[in-house]
Motif scaffolding. Structure first.
Motif, PDB file in Angstrom:
ATOM      1  N   PRO C 155       0.828  -1.224   0.000  1.00  0.00           N
ATOM      2  CA  PRO C 155       0.000   0.000   0.000  1.00  0.00           C
ATOM      3  C   PRO C 155       0.857   1.267   0.000  1.00  0.00           C
ATOM      4  N   ILE C 156       0.249   2.370  -0.431  1.00  0.00           N
ATOM      5  CA  ILE C 156       0.986   3.655  -0.474  1.00  0.00           C
ATOM      6  C   ILE C 156       0.667   4.436   0.791  1.00  0.00           C
ATOM      7  N   ALA C 157       1.693   5.046   1.388  1.00  0.00           N
ATOM      8  CA  ALA C 157       1.444   5.906   2.562  1.00  0.00           C
ATOM      9  C   ALA C 157       1.237   7.329   2.046  1.00  0.00           C
ATOM     10  N   SER C 158       0.213   7.993   2.605  1.00  0.00           N
ATOM     11  CA  SER C 158       0.032   9.394   2.177  1.00  0.00           C
ATOM     12  C   SER C 158       0.031  10.278   3.413  1.00  0.00           C
ATOM     13  N   ILE C 159       0.245  11.551   3.176  1.00  0.00           N
ATOM     14  CA  ILE C 159       0.398  12.490   4.313  1.00  0.00           C
ATOM     15  C   ILE C 159      -0.983  12.779   4.885  1.00  0.00           C
ATOM     16  N   LYS C 160      -1.175  12.446   6.152  1.00  0.00           N
ATOM     17  CA  LYS C 160      -2.488  12.640   6.782  1.00  0.00           C
ATOM     18  C   LYS C 160      -2.567  14.077   7.304  1.00  0.00           C
ATOM     19  N   ASP C 161      -1.459  14.612   7.862  1.00  0.00           N
ATOM     20  CA  ASP C 161      -1.583  15.928   8.499  1.00  0.00           C
ATOM     21  C   ASP C 161      -0.227  16.624   8.539  1.00  0.00           C
ATOM     22  N   ILE C 162      -0.239  17.916   8.215  1.00  0.00           N
ATOM     23  CA  ILE C 162       0.989  18.739   8.390  1.00  0.00           C
ATOM     24  C   ILE C 162       0.674  19.721   9.513  1.00  0.00           C
ATOM     25  N   ASN C 163       1.444  19.666  10.586  1.00  0.00           N
ATOM     26  CA  ASN C 163       1.132  20.467  11.774  1.00  0.00           C
ATOM     27  C   ASN C 163       2.302  21.398  12.056  1.00  0.00           C
ATOM     28  N   ILE C 164       2.050  22.726  12.022  1.00  0.00           N
ATOM     29  CA  ILE C 164       3.136  23.712  12.263  1.00  0.00           C
ATOM     30  C   ILE C 164       2.890  24.345  13.626  1.00  0.00           C
ATOM     31  N   ILE C 165       3.907  24.323  14.472  1.00  0.00           N
ATOM     32  CA  ILE C 165       3.748  24.823  15.847  1.00  0.00           C
ATOM     33  C   ILE C 165       4.694  25.997  16.036  1.00  0.00           C
ATOM     34  N   GLY C 166       4.208  27.032  16.727  1.00  0.00           N
ATOM     35  CA  GLY C 166       5.086  28.156  17.048  1.00  0.00           C
ATOM     36  C   GLY C 166       4.923  29.313  16.084  1.00  0.00           C
ATOM     37  N   ASN C 167       3.945  29.194  15.132  1.00  0.00           N
ATOM     38  CA  ASN C 167       3.765  30.332  14.197  1.00  0.00           C
ATOM     39  C   ASN C 167       2.692  31.253  14.767  1.00  0.00           C
ATOM     40  N   GLU C 168       3.096  32.503  15.061  1.00  0.00           N
ATOM     41  CA  GLU C 168       2.112  33.466  15.588  1.00  0.00           C
ATOM     42  C   GLU C 168       1.640  34.389  14.473  1.00  0.00           C
ATOM     43  N   ASP C 169       2.609  34.909  13.635  1.00  0.00           N
ATOM     44  CA  ASP C 169       2.214  35.996  12.716  1.00  0.00           C
ATOM     45  C   ASP C 169       1.478  35.478  11.484  1.00  0.00           C
ATOM     46  N   PHE C 170       1.603  34.174  11.214  1.00  0.00           N
ATOM     47  CA  PHE C 170       0.909  33.673  10.011  1.00  0.00           C
ATOM     48  C   PHE C 170       0.127  32.435  10.413  1.00  0.00           C
ATOM     49  N   THR C 171      -1.030  32.200   9.770  1.00  0.00           N
ATOM     50  CA  THR C 171      -1.826  31.005  10.137  1.00  0.00           C
ATOM     51  C   THR C 171      -1.208  29.769   9.462  1.00  0.00           C
ATOM     52  N   ASP C 172      -1.605  28.605   9.994  1.00  0.00           N
ATOM     53  CA  ASP C 172      -1.104  27.350   9.408  1.00  0.00           C
ATOM     54  C   ASP C 172      -1.387  27.309   7.912  1.00  0.00           C
ATOM     55  N   ASP C 173      -2.637  27.686   7.514  1.00  0.00           N
ATOM     56  CA  ASP C 173      -3.001  27.547   6.094  1.00  0.00           C
ATOM     57  C   ASP C 173      -2.136  28.451   5.223  1.00  0.00           C
ATOM     58  N   GLN C 174      -1.875  29.678   5.696  1.00  0.00           N
ATOM     59  CA  GLN C 174      -1.027  30.582   4.904  1.00  0.00           C
ATOM     60  C   GLN C 174       0.314  29.913   4.640  1.00  0.00           C
ATOM     61  N   LEU C 175       0.856  29.284   5.679  1.00  0.00           N
ATOM     62  CA  LEU C 175       2.183  28.673   5.516  1.00  0.00           C
ATOM     63  C   LEU C 175       2.090  27.433   4.625  1.00  0.00           C
TER      64      LEU C 175
END
Lengths: 284, 367, 761, 123
Positions: C155-175
């Motif tokens: 089976p193929i593994a796919s990315i379930k979640d990208i989690n960015i921690i410590g970003n205040e000035d930009f939202t996760d989606d922007q990054l």
């Protein structure tokens, strides 16, 4: 989906082995199979011969015929104009059997393959005016043969080929110099002409190259350099200057009016070809 | 057209001739969204007459142990991923935004929130006055249980590619033990965070990054003077509590969790086999391969025998003597990933999508 | 005696089967008479191993004879890989051949391990984490082996979640917008990328994303930004991947002031214009780098090919500002020693060299080299050109310029045999070769014979009639059509003619056109729709006034300016063509025709962020007018303009638009205006914008009796999708389907699906 | 008939020599030093080993030619004599360096980053 990208190299197709007369070779021994392969070669059918050569190497790898087959399959590839296969076959042979008595023949075949690799295409056109990398490669192959195997029987022909290649490469550079001369790019013209003089001494383009250098230096108002070049041209190619006009007529394919003396040789008059046609032979 | 045939097919279940126990489901309820496909550190925490459960959308529920009725439900608004741990009237949770959240056990109101450096995907350990949390980037942080104030932080470097999920630290007396993703077990002084000893239990081997994974993702087990830990890289070891010296090693690769009885240590390994390893010698007592590739949860010991959940919501009973499957029940149809929790004669089972069930097993021949 | 210290009197080789003893002796760095020592023995063994011909080698001593025991490596008789759907194919086969893993080569255990390792690595980097590869090598006897590798991809593994921690000035989606890796949540479906597997984790992609995240912050002033740690974690069932990035943003810095230093060659004022950074502006790494590279390419235009511009920053922490200094080191002025072309198997050297704007033996100019590359790319027989400037070894300031050419099939051979009940047996053929014998000249011959029409035409163009680029085209044609209902109203025409035209360059991009042509046209009988012999009123009127036969002497003039970056599939620049042809004095009919065509490309992709830069909008407008100016009453019908068809307004039949004669056949008109606009849709085809192009089009246009009748309401329009493919033999194939056609008048002949062949040179 | 020629590609040939560089030359310098100051001579005929010619030749689009020569002579690797025009390249090209620009002055559509400012560089 996505198609199976598997690799399956099992060598040649597996229909039954037949010799030229069509009788079966399945149970033949090495010698018979090798002989029928040679028959195909003589009969100008290199593809069929290739199959048998491969079979000999596969079934009887330790028999003397195996080495012979490997060598002759390079010839077969060359005859079938599969030049890439011929070159890689030759390389493998050279690596595995450097002391084989026929090794010079293999070098010769590789050089010939590179020599003929530029095909002219259906509409003609001169391959020498294009990418000359294969031509240069074949020059190195021939020179390898001449240096390493001086007593090889192919040495004479290799040298002739080398002279021809050198002339063709020199012509290539002279054409470029000629072009730059027409475009008034005199530094470029003189430098290209100089590479012809320095790199291809013996080639028949050297006189023309010297002339281009002379004219370029004159146009760049470097009179003394122009005179030097003129002096060298006069000294080493007197006949060229004397018979310049006839030299180009013959080169352009017109009917020769008289027999040109050797360009590089001592100054001499032209000998008329047939007595009545000579309007007036140039004196020495 | 996907990834072709599955390399690891789960073993189909066969009929049990004479089950030793009959499962009885006392109550079951849907306590929220659960973890879904996220690998989580959720577990059902039993304290007093209550069961506390958390969900990834931030909802926390307290249920009555006897009848499963909901006592209170609180909305934290955080992306919860681990816990709860119950300590001294407080519930501690880890979040995917790198916070530790504390709620009051009675009312569910928020007591405090601590910001840490990375995701906290394993439930923090706690005693009456401190809590120790583990972050994904290899840090251990001690927080004051009352205020959430940070006391000390230590850091170890961990490989970039690891298996999802980390082990929770274990507090025993004045020391805290933790298994790290670099295959080492660490003992630290609870008050100062100073290192007592550090012992590697599995060494990375193999050429590709994947083959070199040696996480210690199962919570270590501390029993009298021994510490038992197992690594994903294939080593179960017993270490001396005081010095960390290796007593014995057995090659088992597991990341679910450990259980014990007086003779053996039990775990379910990466391929879904259940192992029993002798506590003293480390020798293999038995290995049950009947449930291979069924993605088993960690086993739990209930009146002498072994209980383990699988990916289709089945709960299997294994005999502690020889590991044979002696009973089976299906309390729910979603995967059971966290370790079943024994509470008196009952067992609380938590499903991956938020189902909670309380089970009792009566011996078959009892009626 | 001592095992290794003796004088070698004789060398004996055994264990040789397929090879010859001579082979071993060649590679053995020892010969009879040498003194053998410990180190030389070692050296010989290693030398023999390095040849790759032997599996193992041993040296022994027998008296004073050196015995060399070798076992030859077996030859690979069969080599197969099965089960690999995702990775493999030809590139893998070529790569293996180079490493010596193919049928006929010698077998080395280490090679097979390397292959397995490489395959596993490629599968991991494509998300196949539970791939199973096993190799078995079977001995076939006679020192030959077969290698069979089977792969189970899993089976193929796919990315379930990208989690960015410590970003205040930009939202996760922007990054996450900046990332190439995307989590596979179905919510995220960008229209153009739904088929590209962007949720597959691979280390290279992750490193690339970290780079773009870093530059995202650096371009907004966050100089101190850093990614403190990255965790990639794989779910136990190896199906889901979780990416956790812990970032430390740091403060946002502004530019205090910037200045130049070092040897500037050009005065500061002109450098100022090349720098897009301003004092007080927030610091942006990309702006600083872009400014630096503009300065260095500016200097390269002045011959300083090795110029190096280094932006140095000095940060003052208190007021969070940065002092910027562009330190300029022009290096030595560079000269071009030689210009070489490779890969041109069908094009002569001079045909390429004459396009050069950079000369040998001259100061290097980056602009000149780049301009020459674009000119080569615009040749119809060149598909792609890459240029690289390499320093000449052993010299401080000489460079060689090498152009790598990928040629395109220059000859288009078009041959059609058709049979239509109306027109009988149709044979038509045309051969056109735009690189005749490699000289760059274009020869095209056309012939057509069927029951109704016989025509033959030829043209010969030499783009470099003079060295300075004056082009000359000679063309001649003979055509005789009878009772053929074609685009015009049914009449038969015999025409014969020829022309000589010259193109005179006046600037780098534009040229004048001048030429003379002579033509004789004669209208014979005419036929109405159902085939009986009759003249339509308009035709009748024309013939009575002007007679059937007309010989005209034409002066052709024009001006054109072409700055497109490619002749086919251009993405930038514009092409404007103005023509004015006048049938001069002495002609039976004296009329003129003039037309202006302007085609312009807009790089729309770079205006709208997020849209791939392959999206290009092209607008091609044409307006033309013809009228009588001297003797004669009216412009002859055969020289009227017609609209409709694949090259003018798609969706309408060829020439089907415009005024009609009394038989309701299209009669053409004297004023034409058409606009064709196309939006290029990028496809995932590897040949996109090289030999294929997919576009959405909107065409508009019509033909009018004369300019005064022009009304916008009469304009016909159509929209749809078109596909272009430069075929190896038949030139450019245009296929278009007009989904929407607004045919105002009922008798507009709609032709939704149209295709056309051949190069419209 | 000779066709009217409106446009010729300007031809630039040879070394660019400026007064600044020539000032740095001193008699007695070795060849390496001269080469460091002046750059590689493009006319370096193999028949005249001890003579370097720094030639500059410029033919503008209207076929007017301007050129300059600087001839350097060496005696056993030491610069012995400097001859040639004092009108060096800088003068030829005019101080404004306008005609150094080899192409028509429309801004070149930049191949590199779209939207990059490709303002033409003049003195």
């Amino acid at each position: 989906c996505g198609g199976d990208k598997g690799i399956n190299e099992t060598g040649y197709s597996d229909e039954p082995l037949k010799d030229r007369q069509g009788n079966d070779l399945d149970s033949a021994d090495a010698e018979r199979m090798y002989k029928s392969a040679r028959e195909f070669m003589v009969d100008e059918q290199p593809e069929k011969a290739l199959r048998l050569y491969a079979e000999v190497q596969a079934r009887f790898p330790f028999s003397p015929y195996a080495a012979q087959s490997e060598m002759e399959s390079v010839t077969a590839h060359y005859k079938a104009e599969e030049f890439d296969a011929a070159v890689s076959g030759a390389d493998r042979f050279i690596k595995q059997r450097p002391r084989n008595p026929h090794i010079d023949y293999i070098y010769y075949l590789r050089a010939l393959s590179n020599y003929n690799r530029n095909e002219t295409g259906i509409l003609g056109g001169d391959p020498d005016k294009r990418d000359t990398s294969y031509l240069r490669q074949s020059f190195t192959d021939f020179s390898l043969l001449v240096q390493n195997y001086p007593q090889s029987v192919y040495r004479k022909d290799a040298q002739l080929h080398m002279i021809d290649i050198r002339n063709r490469l020199a012509t290539f550079d002279v054409n470029v110099a000629e072009y730059y001369l027409r475009r008034h790019a005199y530094v470029a013209a003189s430098r290209r002409a100089e590479t012809v003089v320095s790199r291809y001494q013996g080639s028949d383009s050297v006189p023309r190259a010297l002339e281009i250098m002379e004219e370029s230096y004159a146009k760049l108002s470097l009179p003394d350099l122009a005179e030097d070049t003129r002096a060298i041209l006069q000294a080493s190619y007197p006949n060229y200057i004397l018979h310049r006009e006839e030299f180009y007529r013959q080169r352009a394919g017109d009917k020769p009016r008289y027999d040109l003396p050797d360009v590089g040789g001592a100054p001499a008059g032209g000998k008329p070809l047939d007595p009545d046609s000579a309007e007036g032979s140039n004196a020495g | 057209c996907g990834g072709g045939e599955n390399v690891a097919e789960p073993t189909p279940l066969t009929e049990l001739p004479s089950p030793a126990y009959r499962m009885q489901r006392i109550w079951h309820t849907d306590a929220g969204e659960g973890a879904g496909e996220y690998v989580s550190g959720f577990k059902a925490a039993v304290n007093g007459n209550r069961v506390y459960v958390a969900n990834r959308d931030g909802y926390v529920e307290a249920l009555n142990l006897d009848n499963g009725k909901r006592i209170w439900r609180s909305r934290t608004g955080d992306r919860l991923i681990a816990g709860p741990t119950v300590a001294n009237g407080k519930l501690l949770f880890g979040t995917r935004d790198g916070q530790v959240v504390a709620l009051s056990a009675d009312t569910g109101e928020r007591a405090w929130t601590a910001e840490l450096s990375s995701e906290v995907i394993a439930a923090p350990a706690a005693n009456d006055n401190v809590a120790v949390a583990r972050t994904l980037d290899g840090r251990l942080v001690e927080l004051d249980l009352a205020t959430g104030e940070r006391r000390w932080t230590i850091e170890r470097n961990v490989p970039t590619l690891t298996l999802r999920g980390t082990s929770s630290p274990v507090i025993d007396g004045d020391t805290v033990y933790a298994g790290l993703d670099n295959g080492k077990v660490l003992a630290l002084d609870l008050a100062t965070g100073e290192q007592r000893w550090e012992q590697a239990i599995a060494l990375p081997s193999g050429r590709s990054e994947l083959e070199r994974i040696v996480d210690v993702d199962a919570d270590p087990l501390v029993l009298d003077n021994e510490l038992y830990a197992v690594s994903v890289g294939g080593e179960m070891t017993s270490l001396s509590l005081t010095s960390g010296r290796v007593r014995w090693k057995q090659d088992v690769a597991a990341e679910t969790g450990l259980a014990y009885d007086d003779r053996n240590i039990f775990t379910s390994d990466r391929d879904g086999d259940v192992w029993a390893v002798n506590r003293l010698t480390g020798g293999k007592s038995w290995e049950q391969e009947g449930l291979k590739y069924r993605q088993l949860s960690a086993p739990a010991v209930l009146n002498g025998d072994l209980l383990v959940g699988d990916y289709e919501g089945y709960v299997h009973w294994l005999s502690a003597d020889d590991g044979s499957v002696i009973a089976r029940g299906r309390p729910m149809d979603e995967a059971i990933r966290s370790q079943p929790v024994v509470a008196g004669d009952r067992v609380i089972v938590l499903g991956a999508d938020g189902e909670v069930a309380a089970l009792r097993f009566t011996p078959a021949d009892a009626q | 005696q001592d095992q290794y210290n003796f004088r070698v009197d004789d060398v004996q080789v055994n264990g040789v089967q397929r090879l010859e003893p001579g082979t071993v002796l060649t590679y053995l760095p020892l010969s009879v008479g040498d003194q053998l020592t410990e180190s030389r023995a070692q050296q010989s063994i290693r030398a023999l191993y390095d040849t790759g011909l032997f599996e193992n080698v041993a040296l022994q001593r027998q008296g004073n004879t050196l015995v060399v025991d070798v076992t030859e490596r077996p030859e690979i008789a069969r080599f197969t890989i099965k089960g690999n759907k995702k990775i493999g194919g030809d590139e893998l086969k070529k790569a293996l051949k180079e490493q010596g893993l193919a049928q006929g080569e010698l077998y080395k255990r280490s090679l097979v391990d390397q292959l397995e390792q490489e395959l596993r690595r490629q599968y991991y980097s494509n998300g196949y984490y539970s791939v199973a590869i096993n190799t078995d090598v079977t001995d076939l006897g006679n020192n030959r082996v077969a290698i069979d590798i089977t792969v189970k991809e899993g089976p193929i593994a796919s990315i379930k979640d990208i989690n960015i921690i410590g970003n205040e000035d930009f939202t996760d989606d922007q990054l996450k917008d900046v990332f190439e890796l995307k989590s596979s949540s179905p919510a995220y479906t960008h229209p153009l990328t739904f088929w590209r597997s962007r949720d597959r984790y691979s280390r290279e992609k992750l490193l690339g994303d970290l780079e773009s995240l870093n530059s995202f912050y650096q371009n907004r002033g966050y100089i101190r930004f850093s990614v403190s740690s990255i965790q990639v974690s794989l779910s136990p069932d190896k199906r889901n991947i979780f990416l956790t990035l812990n970032v430390d943003e740091g403060a946002q810095y502004k530019i205090n002031k910037y200045q130049f230093a070092g040897d500037m060659i050009v005065p500061e004022t002109s450098l100022q214009r090349l720098v897009s950074v301003k004092d007080g502006q927030t610091f942006s790494r990309s702006e600083v780098d872009a400014s630096a590279s503009r300065i260095s390419s500016g200097l390269a235009d002045f011959g300083y090919a090795f110029a190096d511009v280094d932006p140095l920053t000095r940060v003052n922490e208190e007021d969070k500002t940065v002092d910027l200094t562009f330190f300029i080191d022009p290096g030595k002025r560079a000269y071009v020693r030689q210009i070489a072309f490779n890969g041109n198997e069908k094009t002569n050297d001079e045909t390429l060299r004459r396009e050069m704007r950079q000369f040998e033996g001259a100061p290097f100019s980056r602009r000149g080299v780049e301009r020459s590359r674009t000119r080569l790319a615009r040749l119809p027989y060149v598909q792609d050109v890459q240029v690289n400037t390499d320093k000449v070894a052993g010299s401080e300031d000489l460079v060689d310029v090498n152009y790598d050419i990928t040629e395109r099939a220059a000859g288009t051979l078009q041959f059609g045999v058709g049979f239509s009940d109306a027109q009988g047996f149709l044979i038509n053929g045309s051969v056109s070769h735009s690189n005749f014998r490699g000289t760059g000249n274009t020869l095209s011959l056309r012939a057509e014979t069927n029951d109704y029409a016989k025509s033959v035409g030829a043209s010969w163009t030499d783009p470099y009639f003079t060295d300075e680029g004056v082009s000359r085209t000679i063309s001649a044609f003979y055509r005789n059509t009878d009772q053929l209902i074609r685009i015009g109203s049914g009449f038969d025409l015999n025409s014969i003619g020829g022309a000589v035209t010259f193109g005179l360059p006046i600037t780098e991009y534009s040229q004048l056109r001048a030429g003379l042509g002579v033509e004789t046209n004669e209208i014979n009988s005419a036929v109405d729709r159902n085939g009986n012999d009759q003249l339509s009123d308009e035709l009748n009127e024309f013939i009575t006034e002007n007679g059937r036969k007309a010989t005209t002497y034409e002066l052709q003039t024009g001006w054109s300016r072409d700055t497109r970056n490619r002749t086919f599939f251009a993405t930038r620049g514009s092409n404007t063509e103005f023509q004015f042809n006048i049938k001069g004095p002495g002609s039976d009919l004296e009329y003129y025709d003039t037309s202006l065509e302007h085609e312009r490309y807009f790089l729309v992709g770079s205006w709208i962020p997020g849209l791939s830069d392959k999206v290009v909008l092209s607008v091609d407008g044409r307006v033309a007018q013809t009228d009588i100016w001297g003797t004669g009453e009216d412009v002859p019908p055969y020289d009227n303009f017609f609209a409709g068809g694949a090259r003018s307004v798609r969706g309408f039949s060829n020439g089907g638009l415009g005024p009609r004669d009394s038989f309701d056949n299209p009669y053409g008109g004297q004023f034409l205006t058409t606009v064709q606009s196309e939006l290029v849709i990028p496809t995932f085809l590897e040949s996109d914008n090289k030999s294929t192009r997919l576009t959405a089009f909107y065409d508009m246009g019509n033909v009018y009796e004369n300019a005064s009748d022009f009304e916008t309401s009469e304009l016909r329009s159509s929209a749809g999708v078109a596909f272009y493919w430069f075929t190896p033999f038949f030139g450019l194939l245009r296929v278009s389907y007009a989904a929407y056609v607004d045919d105002k008048a009922k008798n507009d002949e709609v032709d939704r699906f149209q295709f056309s062949f051949g190069v419209g040179l | 008939c000779s066709l009217p020629v409106f446009f010729r590609v300007p031809v630039v040939q040879g070394n660019v020599v400026t007064a600044k560089e020539v000032k740095k030359l001193e008699i007695g310098m070795t060849k390496r030093q001269v080469k460091y100051v002046m750059g590689t001579p493009l006319i370096d005929s193999s028949f005249e080993k001890d003579r370097w010619d720094y030639v500059f030749y410029y033919r503008d689009p209207r076929a007017h030619v301007r050129q300059s020569e600087l001839n350097l002579f060496f005696v056993n690797d030491k610069l012995s004599d400097i001859e040639g025009d004092d009108e060096y390249t800088a003068q030829i090209l005019g101080d404004d360096g306008q005609s150094q620009e080899q192409f028509e002055d429309t801004p070149l559509p930049a191949e590199a980053t779209p939207g990059a400012n490709n303002e033409r560089l003049t003195y």
